[in-house]
Design a protein around this motif. Structure first.
Motif, short mmCIF file in Angstrom:
data_model
loop_
_atom_site.label_atom_id
_atom_site.label_comp_id
_atom_site.label_asym_id
_atom_site.label_seq_id
_atom_site.Cartn_x
_atom_site.Cartn_y
_atom_site.Cartn_z
N ILE A 284 -3.76 -14.18 7.19
CA ILE A 284 -4.24 -12.88 7.68
C ILE A 284 -4.45 -11.91 6.52
CG2 ILE A 284 -3.76 -10.89 9.17
CD1 ILE A 284 -1.92 -12.54 10.81
N HIS A 285 -5.57 -11.19 6.59
CA HIS A 285 -5.75 -9.99 5.77
C HIS A 285 -5.96 -8.85 6.75
CE1 HIS A 285 -8.40 -7.37 2.95
NE2 HIS A 285 -7.18 -6.91 3.04
N GLY A 286 -4.92 -8.05 6.96
CA GLY A 286 -5.02 -6.91 7.87
C GLY A 286 -5.21 -5.62 7.10
N PHE A 287 -5.96 -4.71 7.68
CA PHE A 287 -6.20 -3.42 7.01
C PHE A 287 -6.52 -2.34 8.04
CE2 PHE A 287 -10.02 -5.95 7.10
CZ PHE A 287 -11.01 -5.09 7.55
N VAL A 288 -6.41 -1.10 7.60
CA VAL A 288 -6.69 0.05 8.46
C VAL A 288 -8.11 0.54 8.20
CG1 VAL A 288 -6.07 2.44 9.00
CG2 VAL A 288 -4.27 0.75 8.56
N ILE A 289 -8.87 0.76 9.26
CA ILE A 289 -10.21 1.35 9.14
C ILE A 289 -10.06 2.86 9.20
CG2 ILE A 289 -12.51 1.52 10.18
CD1 ILE A 289 -12.09 -1.24 11.37
N LYS A 290 -10.65 3.55 8.22
CA LYS A 290 -10.50 5.01 8.15
C LYS A 290 -11.85 5.70 8.32
CE LYS A 290 -6.44 4.82 5.16
NZ LYS A 290 -5.84 5.27 3.88
N ASP A 291 -11.80 6.92 8.84
CA ASP A 291 -13.00 7.75 8.97
C ASP A 291 -13.51 8.11 7.57
OD1 ASP A 291 -14.33 10.59 9.14
OD2 ASP A 291 -14.46 9.75 11.15
N GLU A 292 -14.81 7.91 7.33
CA GLU A 292 -15.38 8.15 6.00
C GLU A 292 -15.24 9.60 5.56
OE1 GLU A 292 -19.38 6.86 5.85
OE2 GLU A 292 -18.90 4.72 5.97
N LYS A 293 -15.33 10.53 6.51
CA LYS A 293 -15.32 11.95 6.15
C LYS A 293 -13.90 12.49 6.02
CE LYS A 293 -19.80 12.96 8.27
NZ LYS A 293 -20.52 13.76 9.31
N THR A 294 -13.05 12.17 7.01
CA THR A 294 -11.70 12.76 7.02
C THR A 294 -10.65 11.88 6.37
OG1 THR A 294 -11.15 11.80 9.19
CG2 THR A 294 -12.31 13.90 9.19
N GLY A 295 -10.94 10.59 6.26
CA GLY A 295 -9.95 9.68 5.71
C GLY A 295 -8.82 9.33 6.67
N GLN A 296 -8.94 9.79 7.92
CA GLN A 296 -7.92 9.51 8.91
C GLN A 296 -8.09 8.12 9.51
OE1 GLN A 296 -5.24 11.57 9.71
NE2 GLN A 296 -6.02 12.61 7.87
N PRO A 297 -6.99 7.41 9.78
CA PRO A 297 -7.09 6.07 10.41
C PRO A 297 -7.72 6.17 11.79
CG PRO A 297 -4.88 6.45 9.51
CD PRO A 297 -5.60 7.77 9.47
N ILE A 298 -8.62 5.24 12.09
CA ILE A 298 -9.26 5.23 13.41
C ILE A 298 -9.12 3.89 14.11
CG2 ILE A 298 -10.93 7.05 12.87
CD1 ILE A 298 -13.00 4.91 12.28
N ALA A 299 -8.76 2.82 13.38
CA ALA A 299 -8.62 1.51 14.02
C ALA A 299 -7.90 0.56 13.07
CB ALA A 299 -9.98 0.94 14.40
N LEU A 300 -7.43 -0.56 13.64
CA LEU A 300 -6.82 -1.63 12.86
C LEU A 300 -7.77 -2.82 12.86
CD1 LEU A 300 -3.20 -1.52 14.34
CD2 LEU A 300 -4.05 -0.29 12.34
N ALA A 301 -7.85 -3.53 11.75
CA ALA A 301 -8.74 -4.69 11.67
C ALA A 301 -8.04 -5.83 10.96
CB ALA A 301 -10.04 -4.33 10.95
N ALA A 302 -8.48 -7.04 11.23
CA ALA A 302 -7.90 -8.22 10.58
C ALA A 302 -8.96 -9.29 10.40
CB ALA A 302 -6.74 -8.76 11.39
N ILE A 303 -8.93 -9.93 9.24
CA ILE A 303 -9.74 -11.13 8.99
C ILE A 303 -8.75 -12.29 8.93
CG2 ILE A 303 -11.32 -12.27 7.41
CD1 ILE A 303 -12.19 -9.50 6.46
#
Length: 632
Positions: free
Chosen positions: A357-376
């Motif tokens: 697993i490579h898990g990471f947090v998806i962040k809003d480009e403008k605010t930098g706030q987390p908006i979702a979780l993703a995994a490959i």
């Protein structure tokens, strides 16, 4: 004047009085305010409407100058208007009057100068235009709002009348089509079109559509325009109706270049994601999974995103395998990323799948706030199997070295024992009990020697003596020999152009015998198993097979199967589940196949059956003779 009137006839005087009465009635009954002023603007008379409108009595009105009714900003114009009236004899203007209570009254005045002998009078008819001014103001406000809206919209808007002349447009229209404002302001639609069509990829199609819509006045339309410079516009057109009658057409142009490019990029991205062989998933911050690509759905055994959306991240692992996922979620919350290995469940079979697993947090480009979780996620089942195969090979190699040394020394001892038994038999009476014991001992030594040979074969692969052989003949010979008198039958298939192999015929026959014997034991109640040969090409090297051409031999039974616990041990020396087995059959087979540069694998499901697959390198000496399918 009185004396002249006295000289008139009585009838004429009566008519004059009637005329005066009518004029007086008109004066007082008019809906407009009527003033009678002297030449300087002082009130001589005012009708009832004027008194009521301005809130003064008639006597109060007669004491005032007309300028007193003007608001401060209009008062300075009063003298000039009186002078103009005296000079031109008539005047029409608008002003704002002020009533006694301070009310402002927008007023439209129509005035005339009347000269009678030595006297001069001014008659002014004053109409209250408050409602009209209010309506005009509202209209101006609405028009300003509309114009502001049109000029602030992102769409270019053009309005033409029923003759095709430009009636209105906004600045965005000029900007989109790069049309000079003087061209649009001229109202000449043909001139505007001639400026615009040169930018289009297909100007003829564009003009054809324009003419069609001018002729079909009630038709609404939508199409897409492509420009030579890469821009893309959406064009909307609807009839302009007044009282349900078409009086022109409204054109709306929207620049969707950025959106189209974004859609194309999104399509490319989605194509990459959907065609990835890795699982790619996205979840909300609280762990609800809402996207899983096709590879992911296939890997975990779900048929649709609808099934995926019903689950949370925790649902994808068995309880005993949940610790790595807990570590991942904690790391994502703290560091925004995590890499590691875990196991997820196959919802279809209920079995765990080893994954990376490579898990990471998806962040809003403008605010930098987390908006979702993703995994490959990558399925590493094959890698784990290969690692197990390598570990098994290393273990078998180590055991083989040990077994080879022991077997060699043991064989020397057996040779000495066998020789001494032979000599002893020469001196013993054939009818004696000693002779019988010596024969039994000799048989035991022979069995021990056979076991020693098996150990030597296992340890060294028996140093195969290779030659070019026809595998399908060898397979049928082995099957027919093992199954003679058995209640188990077999089906054999092979392509006509099956490649040759360079192999030790005796050793490969031993491997086939072992596998076929195992199949018959697994199907103790009888039945039919399959033996298939086919050509395969390995185009990507793995840890056990290099690139090249191979012949694959599959032996598939439908017996009791092998438990998962035992499956990883079946190639280990001396491991057996049979009461009379030596535990060397499959380990020897493994060693023989590996010594030929091939590999042997197994798949088994309890209650379904077992499939062994042997891979042997193909010979480079050409194809074998045609071989038809045979069933026995």
């Amino acid at each position: 004047m009185v004396r002249e009137a006295d000289k008139r006839a009585p009838g004429s005087l009566s008519a004059l009085h009637e005329e005066l009465d009518r004029l007086r009635a008109v004066f007082h009954l008019s809906g407009d305010a009527i003033f009678v002023l002297d030449g300087e603007g002082h009130f001589l008379d005012a009708n009832q409407v004027a008194c009521e409108r301005y809130g003064y009595s008639r006597d109060e009105m007669l004491q005032r100058h007309v300028g007193d009714l003007n608001t401060p900003e209009h008062a300075p114009h009063c003298a000039g208007r009186i002078e103009k009236l005296q000079r031109e004899g008539a005047a029409f203007f608008e002003t704002v009057h002020r009533a006694k209570d301070g009310r402002r009254i927008p007023t439209e005045i129509n005035s005339r100068l009347i000269r009678g002998g030595s006297s001069t009078f001014i008659i002014g008819i004053c109409r209250d235009v408050t409602e009209r001014v209010r309506a005009e103001e509202e209209l101006r406000r609405s028009n300003a709002l509309l114009l502001g809206t049109l000029n602030s919209t992102a769409d270019g808007i053009l309005v033409v009348d029923d003759k095709g002349k430009i009636a209105s447009y906004n600045r965005k229209f000029l900007e989109l089509w790069k049309i000079p404002e003087e061209v649009a302001a001229s109202g000449d639609a043909d001139l505007a079109l001639s400026n615009a069509v040169g930018y289009l990829k297909e100007p003829e199609v564009f003009m054809k559509k324009v003419l069609e819509l001018y002729n079909e006045k009630e038709v609404e339309s939508f199409d897409v325009l492509e420009f030579k410079d890469g821009r893309v516009f959406e064009r909307y057109s609807i009839p302009l109706r007044v009282n349900d009658k078409s009086v022109g057409r409204v054109w709306n142009f929207r620049d969707v270049t950025a959106r189209k490019r974004m859609e194309e990029e999104q399509q490319i991205f989605m194509s990459l994601v959907e065609n990835s062989t890795d699982l790619i998933g996205i979840a909300t911050l609280d762990g609800k999974v809402f996207y899983l690509n096709k590879a992911g759905q296939k890997l975990i055994g779900l048929d649709s995103l609808g099934e995926v959306g019903e689950r949370r991240i925790q649902d994808f692992a068995f309880e005993k395998h949940f610790k790595p996922l807990q570590e991942m979620l904690a790391s994502l919350s703290k560091d925004g990323t995590w890499k590691g290995e875990a196991r997820i469940r196959d919802f279809r079979t209920g079995t765990p799948i080893p994954i990376e697993i490579h898990g990471f947090v998806i962040k809003d480009e403008k605010t930098g706030q987390p908006i979702a979780l993703a995994a490959i996620i990558r399925d590493i089942s094959e890698r784990k199997n290969l690692q197990e195969e390598m570990a098994r090979g290393d273990k078998l190699s180590s055991i083989g070295i040990l077994a080879g040394g022991i077997a060699h020394d043991f064989n020397n001892l057996l040779t000495a024992i066998f020789g001494n038994i032979t000599l002893a038999k020469m001196y013993a009476n054939r009818q004696s009990e000693v002779y019988k014991r010596l024969e039994e001992s000799e048989k035991a030594v022979e069995r021990a020697r056979d076991l020693t040979y098996q150990l030597l074969t296992f340890s060294k692969g028996g140093a195969p003596v290779k030659k070019t052989i026809l595998l399908q003949d060898l397979v049928k010979e082995s099957a027919n020999f093992v199954l003679r008198g058995s209640n188990v039958k077999y089906e054999f298939s092979s392509p006509e152009d099956l490649w040759h192999v360079e192999a030790d015929e005796g050793q490969i026959s031993q491997v086939l015998n072992n596998l076929i014997i195992n199949a018959t034991h697994a199907m103790s109640e009888g039945g039919v198993f399959q033996v298939n040969c086919r050509n395969v090409i390995v185009d990507q090297s793995d840890l056990l097979l290099g690139k090249g051409k191979y012949i694959q031999i599959s032996v598939m039974d439908h017996g009791i199967g092998i438990t998962k616990k035992n499956l990883s041990k079946i190639f280990d020396p001396y491991f057996t589940t049979k009461k009379k087995g030596s535990g060397l059959g499959l380990s020897t087979s493994y060693s023989i196949v590996r010594s030929h540069g091939g590999n042997i694998t197994v798949e088994s499901y309890p209650g379904i059956g077992t499939t062994f697959q042997i891979y042997l390198p193909a010979s480079e000496k050409g194809n074998m003779l045609p071989c038809a399918e045979e069933e026995s």
